[in-house]
Write an enzyme that holds these catalytic residues in place. Structure first.
Site, PDB file in Angstrom:
ATOM      1  N   ARG A  69      14.184  14.156  83.735  1.00 31.99           N
ATOM      2  CA  ARG A  69      13.792  15.535  84.090  1.00 31.99           C
ATOM      3  C   ARG A  69      12.322  15.591  84.485  1.00 31.99           C
ATOM      4  O   ARG A  69      11.957  16.276  85.442  1.00 31.99           O
ATOM      5  CB  ARG A  69      14.072  16.486  82.917  1.00 31.99           C
ATOM      6  CG  ARG A  69      15.556  16.750  82.712  1.00 31.99           C
ATOM      7  CD  ARG A  69      15.832  17.487  81.427  1.00 31.99           C
ATOM      8  NE  ARG A  69      15.477  16.686  80.255  1.00 31.99           N
ATOM      9  CZ  ARG A  69      15.819  16.985  79.011  1.00 31.99           C
ATOM     10  NH1 ARG A  69      16.529  18.077  78.773  1.00 31.99           N
ATOM     11  NH2 ARG A  69      15.474  16.218  77.997  1.00 31.99           N
ATOM     12  N   GLU A  84      25.504  14.943  83.961  1.00 31.14           N
ATOM     13  CA  GLU A  84      26.038  16.308  83.841  1.00 31.14           C
ATOM     14  C   GLU A  84      25.085  17.367  84.390  1.00 31.14           C
ATOM     15  O   GLU A  84      25.522  18.451  84.773  1.00 31.14           O
ATOM     16  CB  GLU A  84      26.318  16.632  82.364  1.00 31.14           C
ATOM     17  CG  GLU A  84      27.480  15.863  81.772  1.00 31.14           C
ATOM     18  CD  GLU A  84      27.554  16.013  80.253  1.00 31.14           C
ATOM     19  OE1 GLU A  84      27.124  17.070  79.735  1.00 31.14           O
ATOM     20  OE2 GLU A  84      28.035  15.079  79.586  1.00 31.14           O
ATOM     21  N   ASN A  85      23.784  17.062  84.392  1.00 27.03           N
ATOM     22  CA  ASN A  85      22.798  18.117  84.661  1.00 27.03           C
ATOM     23  C   ASN A  85      21.856  17.884  85.832  1.00 27.03           C
ATOM     24  O   ASN A  85      20.956  18.681  86.052  1.00 27.03           O
ATOM     25  CB  ASN A  85      21.957  18.350  83.393  1.00 27.03           C
ATOM     26  CG  ASN A  85      22.803  18.872  82.256  1.00 27.03           C
ATOM     27  OD1 ASN A  85      23.393  19.944  82.359  1.00 27.03           O
ATOM     28  ND2 ASN A  85      22.903  18.114  81.175  1.00 27.03           N
ATOM     29  N   ASP A  96      32.684   1.552  70.162  1.00 21.64           N
ATOM     30  CA  ASP A  96      32.142   1.718  71.526  1.00 21.64           C
ATOM     31  C   ASP A  96      32.644   0.633  72.476  1.00 21.64           C
ATOM     32  O   ASP A  96      32.734   0.840  73.676  1.00 21.64           O
ATOM     33  CB  ASP A  96      30.605   1.595  71.483  1.00 21.64           C
ATOM     34  CG  ASP A  96      29.942   2.958  71.435  1.00 21.64           C
ATOM     35  OD1 ASP A  96      30.608   3.920  71.028  1.00 21.64           O
ATOM     36  OD2 ASP A  96      28.762   3.050  71.804  1.00 21.64           O
ATOM     37  N   ASP A 127      12.045  10.238  80.540  1.00 20.25           N
ATOM     38  CA  ASP A 127      12.990  11.337  80.762  1.00 20.25           C
ATOM     39  C   ASP A 127      13.095  11.653  82.252  1.00 20.25           C
ATOM     40  O   ASP A 127      12.104  12.012  82.891  1.00 20.25           O
ATOM     41  CB  ASP A 127      12.510  12.572  79.983  1.00 20.25           C
ATOM     42  CG  ASP A 127      13.559  13.662  79.901  1.00 20.25           C
ATOM     43  OD1 ASP A 127      14.216  13.939  80.924  1.00 20.25           O
ATOM     44  OD2 ASP A 127      13.718  14.249  78.820  1.00 20.25           O
ATOM     45  N   ARG A 155      31.806   6.564  64.322  1.00 17.94           N
ATOM     46  CA  ARG A 155      31.478   5.782  65.516  1.00 17.94           C
ATOM     47  C   ARG A 155      30.880   4.456  65.054  1.00 17.94           C
ATOM     48  O   ARG A 155      29.962   4.434  64.234  1.00 17.94           O
ATOM     49  CB  ARG A 155      30.446   6.529  66.360  1.00 17.94           C
ATOM     50  CG  ARG A 155      29.981   5.707  67.546  1.00 17.94           C
ATOM     51  CD  ARG A 155      28.741   6.291  68.180  1.00 17.94           C
ATOM     52  NE  ARG A 155      28.360   5.483  69.342  1.00 17.94           N
ATOM     53  CZ  ARG A 155      27.124   5.359  69.778  1.00 17.94           C
ATOM     54  NH1 ARG A 155      26.135   5.976  69.173  1.00 17.94           N
ATOM     55  NH2 ARG A 155      26.857   4.624  70.832  1.00 17.94           N
ATOM     56  N   GLY A 161      23.778  13.134  79.839  1.00 17.32           N
ATOM     57  CA  GLY A 161      22.638  14.018  80.125  1.00 17.32           C
ATOM     58  C   GLY A 161      22.254  14.174  81.578  1.00 17.32           C
ATOM     59  O   GLY A 161      22.203  15.278  82.117  1.00 17.32           O
ATOM     60  N   VAL A 162      21.992  13.064  82.259  1.00 19.64           N
ATOM     61  CA  VAL A 162      21.584  13.111  83.669  1.00 19.64           C
ATOM     62  C   VAL A 162      22.800  13.383  84.553  1.00 19.64           C
ATOM     63  O   VAL A 162      22.761  14.229  85.447  1.00 19.64           O
ATOM     64  CB  VAL A 162      20.886  11.790  84.096  1.00 19.64           C
ATOM     65  CG1 VAL A 162      20.454  11.850  85.550  1.00 19.64           C
ATOM     66  CG2 VAL A 162      19.678  11.499  83.195  1.00 19.64           C
TER      67      VAL A 162
END
Length: 403
Positions: A285, A334-335, A147, A283, A90, A331-332
């Site tokens: 979460r 998907e969850n 990218d 974060d 990458r 992260g966010v």
């Protein structure tokens, strides 16, 4: 064919060894804290996790440990390093030169170095990983996946900034966009899930993680994206501000007596969710948890965060003159059913209808459609897989040269 995928950061190397027949991950891991006290390798085979504490002064030593681990009697997944057919890397920034993935040669290395001022935190580290692989696996082809490459189809009207044109001519200041490998993977996968051709769809992809960006993918090609010259533009992120009035940094610098570098660090590392929460957390979460417990300030932060995403989706629906599908990933994305539900609540005018149950259930690596059957625009969750995309590109390029 076995492909070793490497993502080399300033103090870490993430890796995956993928058997391309069946696209099976044989093992993965990360060498972390390279050049720092307490360096170690975290190696995973299936669901087993192994930690090797070892001093890793540089990237070459780290990669040496990774390669030794791959052929280790107990922890290894191959008998000989000769089983590695290719290495895929990458690279964050390819500038304007690289519109697709390429085989590494001296000219490519030089070109990556030349665009390093555009990504000073990433490209030099990416190069260290490439050079280490070339040295430790002589004769094995190396491929670089950028990218920025997926966004090179963006038209001038979307990539030029309204500043004196000489700065573009001199310094190539323009919109580049990032997370391209992720946007490419999830748009392709979304088309597969919908059972349609990518070339027939208008898709808005939302890569919402600690870093976050939205892309408008029209008939398989990117036509706009929210990150700009650097990954600082666009959405509100974990520690990055995203869009703001360009006069604000000058005002703060004058009032607070701080240098350009300090201001740059504030916008990149102390802003976004972290800045809004007064240093409580970067974060989402933690912010969601506090909001659910009744914290009014964290509820406002969620509102700000979701509103910005919805605004970009609305803008890109206009840019493409329509939208067939909206995809959430990272992260966010998907969850977080809360994020998806709140963002989609702004999009009812487009004909978006979310299936509450499907939205709640589609987390932790699950993929699928979370909109109702009669939703005019399909909403999907697709876990991103940048490593697999890098491995696929690597395989394709190596097969072309007939090695």
């Amino acid at each position: 064919m076995k492909v070793l995928v490497i993502n080399s950061g300033s103090s870490s190397i993430k890796y995956q060894l993928i058997e391309m027949d069946g696209e099976k991950v044989l093992c993965k891991g990360i060498a972390e804290r390279i050049g720092i006290e307490g360096s170690r390798l975290v190696h995973r085979v299936n669901d087993e996790k192994y930690v090797i504490e070892r001093e890793l002064p540089d990237h070459e030593e780290a990669l040496k440990l990774i390669l030794n681990t791959l052929v280790d009697e107990k922890l290894g997944v191959i008998k000989d390093l000769k089983e590695i057919d290719a290495v895929g890397h990458r690279v964050v920034h390819g500038g304007e030169r690289f519109k697709e993935s390429v085989l590494v040669d001296e000219e490519v290395l030089k070109a990556i170095e030349e665009v390093s001022p555009l990504a000073p935190l990433h490209n030099p580290a990416n190069l260290m990983g490439i050079k280490a692989a070339m040295k430790l696996l002589p004769g094995v082809p190396n491929v670089v996946v950028f990218d920025t490459a997926f966004h090179q189809t963006i038209p001038q009207k979307a990539y030029l900034y309204a500043i004196p044109y000489e700065y573009y001519e001199k310094h190539r200041i323009r919109r580049y966009g990032f997370h391209g490998t992720s946007h490419r993977y999830v748009s392709k996968r979304a088309a597969e899930i919908l059972g349609k051709k990518l070339e027939e769809l208008k898709i808005i992809t939302c890569h919402i993680g600690n870093g976050a960006s939205v892309a408008a993918v029209k008939y398989g090609k990117c036509v706009d994206t929210s990150m700009g010259f650097t990954p600082l533009e666009g959405l509100v992120m974990g520690t990055r501000s995203g869009d703001l009035d360009p006069a604000i940094p000058f005002f703060i610098m004058e009032k607070e007596g701080i240098s350009p570098q300090e201001m740059y660090d504030i916008l990149n590392k102390k802003s976004g969710v972290y800045g809004l929460s007064k240093g409580f957390s970067s974060d989402m979460r933690d912010i969601e948890e506090a909001a659910l417990k009744g914290d009014e300030w964290c509820k406002l932060i969620l509102d700000i965060y979701h509103y910005r995403i919805a605004k970009y989706i609305g803008a890109y629906a206009a840019a493409m003159n329509g939208v067939d599908a909206i995809v959430f990933t990272a992260g966010v994305g998907e969850n977080s059913p809360i994020t998806r539900e709140d963002v989609c609540s702004y999009l009812e005018f487009l004909g978006v209808k979310l299936d509450k149950q499907k939205n709640e259930e589609t987390i932790r690596g699950k993929e699928g459609i979370i909109s109702t059957l009669d939703s005019r625009v399909k909403v999907l969750v697709v876990p991103t897989n940048e490593e697999l995309m890098i491995a696929r590109d690597t395989k394709e390029i190596v097969e072309k040269i007939g090695r």
